[in-house]
Design an enzyme around this catalytic site. Sequence first.
Site, mmCIF file in Angstrom:
data_model
loop_
_atom_site.group_PDB
_atom_site.id
_atom_site.type_symbol
_atom_site.label_atom_id
_atom_site.label_comp_id
_atom_site.label_asym_id
_atom_site.label_seq_id
_atom_site.Cartn_x
_atom_site.Cartn_y
_atom_site.Cartn_z
ATOM 1 N N THR A 70 -1.865 -6.850 -8.596
ATOM 2 C CA THR A 70 -1.351 -7.667 -9.706
ATOM 3 C C THR A 70 -2.529 -8.147 -10.549
ATOM 4 O OG1 THR A 70 0.609 -8.325 -8.478
ATOM 5 C CG2 THR A 70 -0.045 -9.763 -10.298
ATOM 6 N N ASN A 147 7.259 2.838 -6.974
ATOM 7 C CA ASN A 147 7.494 2.016 -5.790
ATOM 8 C C ASN A 147 8.961 1.962 -5.380
ATOM 9 O OD1 ASN A 147 7.109 0.613 -8.396
ATOM 10 N ND2 ASN A 147 8.060 -1.098 -7.355
ATOM 11 N N GLN A 175 1.087 2.826 -4.856
ATOM 12 C CA GLN A 175 1.964 3.424 -3.849
ATOM 13 C C GLN A 175 1.477 4.793 -3.377
ATOM 14 O OE1 GLN A 175 4.325 1.903 -2.254
ATOM 15 N NE2 GLN A 175 4.613 0.096 -3.542
ATOM 16 N N SER A 194 -4.088 -1.463 -3.881
ATOM 17 C CA SER A 194 -3.788 -2.702 -3.165
ATOM 18 C C SER A 194 -3.829 -2.450 -1.668
ATOM 19 C CB SER A 194 -2.397 -3.174 -3.581
ATOM 20 O OG SER A 194 -2.020 -4.288 -2.823
ATOM 21 N N ALA A 195 -4.678 -3.239 -0.950
ATOM 22 C CA ALA A 195 -4.914 -2.974 0.475
ATOM 23 C C ALA A 195 -3.662 -3.071 1.343
ATOM 24 C CB ALA A 195 -5.969 -3.949 0.992
ATOM 25 N N HIS A 196 -2.801 -4.045 1.017
ATOM 26 C CA HIS A 196 -1.683 -4.277 1.954
ATOM 27 C C HIS A 196 -0.603 -3.205 1.887
ATOM 28 C CE1 HIS A 196 1.592 -6.167 -0.623
ATOM 29 N NE2 HIS A 196 0.580 -6.202 -1.468
ATOM 30 N N THR A 232 -16.247 -15.814 -5.384
ATOM 31 C CA THR A 232 -16.954 -15.318 -4.200
ATOM 32 C C THR A 232 -16.201 -14.133 -3.599
ATOM 33 O OG1 THR A 232 -17.724 -17.549 -3.792
ATOM 34 C CG2 THR A 232 -17.850 -16.016 -1.936
ATOM 35 N N CYS A 322 9.380 -7.596 -5.493
ATOM 36 C CA CYS A 322 9.285 -8.657 -6.489
ATOM 37 C C CYS A 322 10.614 -8.895 -7.175
ATOM 38 C CB CYS A 322 8.256 -8.277 -7.551
ATOM 39 S SG CYS A 322 6.718 -7.782 -6.826
#
Length: 389
Positions: A70, A147, A175, A194-196, A232, A322
């Site tokens: 996002t 997706n 995706q 996106s990692a997840h 950071t 979403c």
Amino acid sequence: MIYLDHNATSPLLPEARQAWLEASEKYPGNPSSPHRLGARADNALNEAREKLAAMLSCHAAEIVFTSGATESNNTVLHHAARGLPQDGQVWVSSIEHPCVIEPAQFYFGKRLRLVPAGRDGVVELDWLERELKRARPALVVVMAANNETGALQPWREAQQLCRAREVPFFCDAVQWIGKLPSRGLGACDWVSGSAHKFGGPRGMGFLKVPASLSLVPLLRGGPQEETRRAGTENVAGVLAMVAALDAREKQIAANEAAVAEKLRDAFERKLIDALPGSEIVAAKSPRLWNTVSALMPEADCQQRWVVKLDKLGFAVSTGSACSSGKEEPSHVLRAMGYSSADAGRVLRFSAGWETAAKDWNALLAALESINAKRTPRAEKAVEKSAAIG
Ligand code: PLP
């Protein structure tokens, strides 16, 4: 619980967990700090950057770590709005995720054009080719895989069309990455991940930006990420993300898709037989091996089916995580030409690396049992929607 909602988020892979635990202990310093602990964290970050860039076929300097797709997607649209010609249009495929479409609407308003998609769930390449001969947008956006439907998009061809006309091209590959080989994606000017979605931690992602670009940052503050993204860096998150993708790429290379696709296709065939009136969306299109988008044989029913399946031990979704919970029908199905009523009966089953034939069979049995208990009112709704066509 049988988990069939991988397109919403996927379970953390052991490799990612291990990498996160190790990095949390081994790299306590802030990568921007001037001491040795800082330098050590910075080196680990840059090694991970090199590794990710190699998997995507791009240069390490082109990778910016973010908090997820996002943020990455908003960064691209923000840059396009601030850094590209003021009168420039953006052309965005009509089936993109809301975190592309909404910032595109916000920043570009009337200068946003939607690239149409067909009933097959695929973006119309002919439209893009024709329109690129007539006009030169500031940016074209086409995702790699949808997706909701799993339909694979012609991102390579779109990228080449844009490259030939020197139009920047952005591919949301969220995706695709971790399900199909990432190799070659780096040819796109911009790529988000996106990692997840591939067994990495939540709140971790990346953006591949064009080489030697002066990015207008979305997040301003410190000089992190070569002043392209202040804040950071999440060293452990980055290392866990790269470990997850590395593990996924090995499974992909071991021909995981071919086996999984057979299970998925067998389920779809049985579903169509067992539930008259059901339909597989984008059935004939090349799709992600894990995704089934199916219309249930009952109008306006998706939430009821999700709740009933949940009670029977299945985690499934109505579309993108979403938009589920909202009443509006899927903009993806609407863009494909489905009526609101039909879009209201879609369910998405998105399998994972752990999904076995017995899971698909159990889901089928659960769907059959829910279908068998449908009320006469529901039957009337089916007849009505069949009569409307
Ligand atoms: N793009 C696509 C295609 C997605 O499916 C999603 C999440 O569902 C996103 C972007 C947003 O990703 P994130 O959860 O990392 O913000």
